[in-house]
Scaffold this motif. Sequence first.
Motif, mmCIF file in Angstrom:
data_model
loop_
_atom_site.group_PDB
_atom_site.id
_atom_site.type_symbol
_atom_site.label_atom_id
_atom_site.label_comp_id
_atom_site.label_asym_id
_atom_site.label_seq_id
_atom_site.Cartn_x
_atom_site.Cartn_y
_atom_site.Cartn_z
ATOM 1 N N SER A 22 -11.799 -2.916 -4.926
ATOM 2 C CA SER A 22 -10.476 -3.247 -4.403
ATOM 3 C C SER A 22 -10.328 -4.756 -4.217
ATOM 4 O O SER A 22 -11.170 -5.395 -3.595
ATOM 5 C CB SER A 22 -10.275 -2.548 -3.060
ATOM 6 O OG SER A 22 -9.058 -2.917 -2.499
ATOM 7 N N PRO A 23 -9.249 -5.324 -4.756
ATOM 8 C CA PRO A 23 -9.031 -6.750 -4.524
ATOM 9 C C PRO A 23 -8.608 -6.996 -3.081
ATOM 10 O O PRO A 23 -7.929 -6.174 -2.475
ATOM 11 C CB PRO A 23 -7.895 -7.094 -5.488
ATOM 12 C CG PRO A 23 -7.164 -5.812 -5.676
ATOM 13 C CD PRO A 23 -8.197 -4.721 -5.558
ATOM 14 N N ASN A 24 -9.021 -8.109 -2.560
ATOM 15 C CA ASN A 24 -8.626 -8.491 -1.207
ATOM 16 C C ASN A 24 -7.366 -9.331 -1.258
ATOM 17 O O ASN A 24 -7.240 -10.223 -2.096
ATOM 18 C CB ASN A 24 -9.739 -9.304 -0.536
ATOM 19 C CG ASN A 24 -10.979 -8.489 -0.293
ATOM 20 O OD1 ASN A 24 -10.898 -7.316 0.019
ATOM 21 N ND2 ASN A 24 -12.133 -9.104 -0.448
ATOM 22 N N PHE A 25 -6.457 -9.051 -0.350
ATOM 23 C CA PHE A 25 -5.299 -9.906 -0.186
ATOM 24 C C PHE A 25 -5.623 -10.864 0.943
ATOM 25 O O PHE A 25 -6.053 -10.448 2.017
ATOM 26 C CB PHE A 25 -4.043 -9.081 0.123
ATOM 27 C CG PHE A 25 -3.534 -8.362 -1.088
ATOM 28 C CD1 PHE A 25 -2.614 -8.966 -1.936
ATOM 29 C CD2 PHE A 25 -3.999 -7.104 -1.409
ATOM 30 C CE1 PHE A 25 -2.159 -8.318 -3.071
ATOM 31 C CE2 PHE A 25 -3.555 -6.445 -2.542
ATOM 32 C CZ PHE A 25 -2.634 -7.051 -3.370
ATOM 33 N N ILE A 26 -5.437 -12.151 0.665
ATOM 34 C CA ILE A 26 -5.787 -13.184 1.632
ATOM 35 C C ILE A 26 -4.513 -13.917 2.066
ATOM 36 O O ILE A 26 -3.438 -13.731 1.481
ATOM 37 C CB ILE A 26 -6.816 -14.168 1.039
ATOM 38 C CG1 ILE A 26 -6.264 -14.827 -0.231
ATOM 39 C CG2 ILE A 26 -8.127 -13.447 0.744
ATOM 40 C CD1 ILE A 26 -7.142 -15.915 -0.810
ATOM 41 N N GLU A 27 -4.621 -14.727 3.079
ATOM 42 C CA GLU A 27 -3.464 -15.439 3.624
ATOM 43 C C GLU A 27 -2.716 -16.211 2.539
ATOM 44 O O GLU A 27 -1.482 -16.242 2.516
ATOM 45 C CB GLU A 27 -3.918 -16.383 4.735
ATOM 46 C CG GLU A 27 -2.779 -17.031 5.466
ATOM 47 C CD GLU A 27 -3.239 -17.834 6.668
ATOM 48 O OE1 GLU A 27 -2.487 -18.740 7.059
ATOM 49 O OE2 GLU A 27 -4.317 -17.557 7.210
ATOM 50 N N ASN A 28 -3.440 -16.796 1.625
ATOM 51 C CA ASN A 28 -2.836 -17.571 0.553
ATOM 52 C C ASN A 28 -1.907 -16.715 -0.322
ATOM 53 O O ASN A 28 -0.924 -17.216 -0.865
ATOM 54 C CB ASN A 28 -3.941 -18.204 -0.290
ATOM 55 C CG ASN A 28 -3.420 -19.270 -1.219
ATOM 56 O OD1 ASN A 28 -2.485 -19.990 -0.898
ATOM 57 N ND2 ASN A 28 -4.037 -19.366 -2.374
ATOM 58 N N MET A 48 -13.415 14.589 -9.973
ATOM 59 C CA MET A 48 -13.117 13.848 -8.761
ATOM 60 C C MET A 48 -12.675 12.440 -9.122
ATOM 61 O O MET A 48 -13.261 11.787 -9.959
ATOM 62 C CB MET A 48 -14.343 13.811 -7.853
ATOM 63 C CG MET A 48 -14.153 12.978 -6.626
ATOM 64 S SD MET A 48 -15.647 12.941 -5.646
ATOM 65 C CE MET A 48 -14.921 12.836 -4.062
ATOM 66 N N VAL A 49 -11.645 11.966 -8.475
ATOM 67 C CA VAL A 49 -11.125 10.633 -8.712
ATOM 68 C C VAL A 49 -11.602 9.720 -7.597
ATOM 69 O O VAL A 49 -11.472 10.037 -6.423
ATOM 70 C CB VAL A 49 -9.581 10.658 -8.745
ATOM 71 C CG1 VAL A 49 -9.038 9.260 -8.914
ATOM 72 C CG2 VAL A 49 -9.086 11.564 -9.858
ATOM 73 N N THR A 50 -12.182 8.588 -7.960
ATOM 74 C CA THR A 50 -12.638 7.615 -6.982
ATOM 75 C C THR A 50 -11.588 6.527 -6.840
ATOM 76 O O THR A 50 -11.189 5.907 -7.822
ATOM 77 C CB THR A 50 -13.977 6.984 -7.422
ATOM 78 O OG1 THR A 50 -14.917 8.020 -7.613
ATOM 79 C CG2 THR A 50 -14.482 6.008 -6.389
ATOM 80 N N LEU A 51 -11.126 6.306 -5.628
ATOM 81 C CA LEU A 51 -10.137 5.272 -5.364
ATOM 82 C C LEU A 51 -10.801 3.950 -5.021
ATOM 83 O O LEU A 51 -11.831 3.912 -4.364
ATOM 84 C CB LEU A 51 -9.244 5.681 -4.194
ATOM 85 C CG LEU A 51 -8.277 6.811 -4.462
ATOM 86 C CD1 LEU A 51 -7.476 7.106 -3.198
ATOM 87 C CD2 LEU A 51 -7.333 6.462 -5.587
ATOM 88 N N PHE A 52 -10.172 2.904 -5.447
ATOM 89 C CA PHE A 52 -10.605 1.550 -5.099
ATOM 90 C C PHE A 52 -12.091 1.328 -5.354
ATOM 91 O O PHE A 52 -12.846 0.992 -4.468
ATOM 92 C CB PHE A 52 -10.270 1.222 -3.642
ATOM 93 C CG PHE A 52 -8.802 1.145 -3.392
ATOM 94 C CD1 PHE A 52 -8.072 0.082 -3.870
ATOM 95 C CD2 PHE A 52 -8.155 2.148 -2.709
ATOM 96 C CE1 PHE A 52 -6.709 0.008 -3.665
ATOM 97 C CE2 PHE A 52 -6.790 2.084 -2.487
ATOM 98 C CZ PHE A 52 -6.074 1.012 -2.975
ATOM 99 N N MET A 53 -12.476 1.545 -6.594
ATOM 100 C CA MET A 53 -13.857 1.273 -6.961
ATOM 101 C C MET A 53 -14.209 -0.175 -6.663
ATOM 102 O O MET A 53 -15.272 -0.482 -6.205
ATOM 103 C CB MET A 53 -14.070 1.589 -8.437
ATOM 104 C CG MET A 53 -13.879 3.062 -8.754
ATOM 105 S SD MET A 53 -14.047 3.419 -10.488
ATOM 106 C CE MET A 53 -12.563 2.663 -11.148
ATOM 107 N N MET A 112 -5.238 -4.473 -11.273
ATOM 108 C CA MET A 112 -6.451 -3.766 -10.879
ATOM 109 C C MET A 112 -6.116 -2.541 -10.024
ATOM 110 O O MET A 112 -6.602 -1.434 -10.282
ATOM 111 C CB MET A 112 -7.392 -4.705 -10.113
ATOM 112 C CG MET A 112 -8.724 -4.067 -9.748
ATOM 113 S SD MET A 112 -9.798 -5.181 -8.811
ATOM 114 C CE MET A 112 -10.148 -6.402 -10.055
ATOM 115 N N ILE A 113 -5.276 -2.726 -9.026
ATOM 116 C CA ILE A 113 -4.879 -1.622 -8.146
ATOM 117 C C ILE A 113 -4.142 -0.559 -8.941
ATOM 118 O O ILE A 113 -4.384 0.644 -8.775
ATOM 119 C CB ILE A 113 -4.012 -2.146 -6.983
ATOM 120 C CG1 ILE A 113 -4.869 -2.981 -6.031
ATOM 121 C CG2 ILE A 113 -3.332 -1.000 -6.241
ATOM 122 C CD1 ILE A 113 -4.065 -3.769 -5.019
ATOM 123 N N GLY A 114 -3.237 -0.981 -9.812
ATOM 124 C CA GLY A 114 -2.457 -0.044 -10.610
ATOM 125 C C GLY A 114 -3.325 0.892 -11.424
ATOM 126 O O GLY A 114 -3.119 2.115 -11.427
#
Length: 116
Positions: free
Chosen positions: A8-14, A1-6, A41-43
């Motif tokens: 996950s980085p947050n994208f912020i307004e900046n 089983m593959v776990t996604l986004f162990m 990280m996402i990649g």
Amino acid sequence: MVTLFMRSPNFIENDFEVFNIDGLEPRMYALKRQIRPKFEMIGEQIAPYLSMLVGEPVAVHIAKHARRTVNPPEETWVAWSTSRRGYKSLPHFQFGIRDLHLFIWFALIYECDKKA
């Protein structure tokens, strides 16, 4: 089983404001410093899932915008393809960011001879 986004980085307004930076070098510096680590990280987190989905290993490619000499990029992305050498000539997946939104798509771009 593959776990996604162990983790996950947050994208912020900046992050979106990077695209308001004038000039190629200043914008590229901000993209490398601020966006690239999130794409790395996402990649790496998504690659095992996509490998399972397509039935062969996929490689992570983060846009470098290396051919640019004047105009700063209006968007940037991480791509996954079945070749370690590149992604543009193959069907590939992309996750990206621009000034107003994030995007994800399956792409067949101008360099891909498999469009038919």
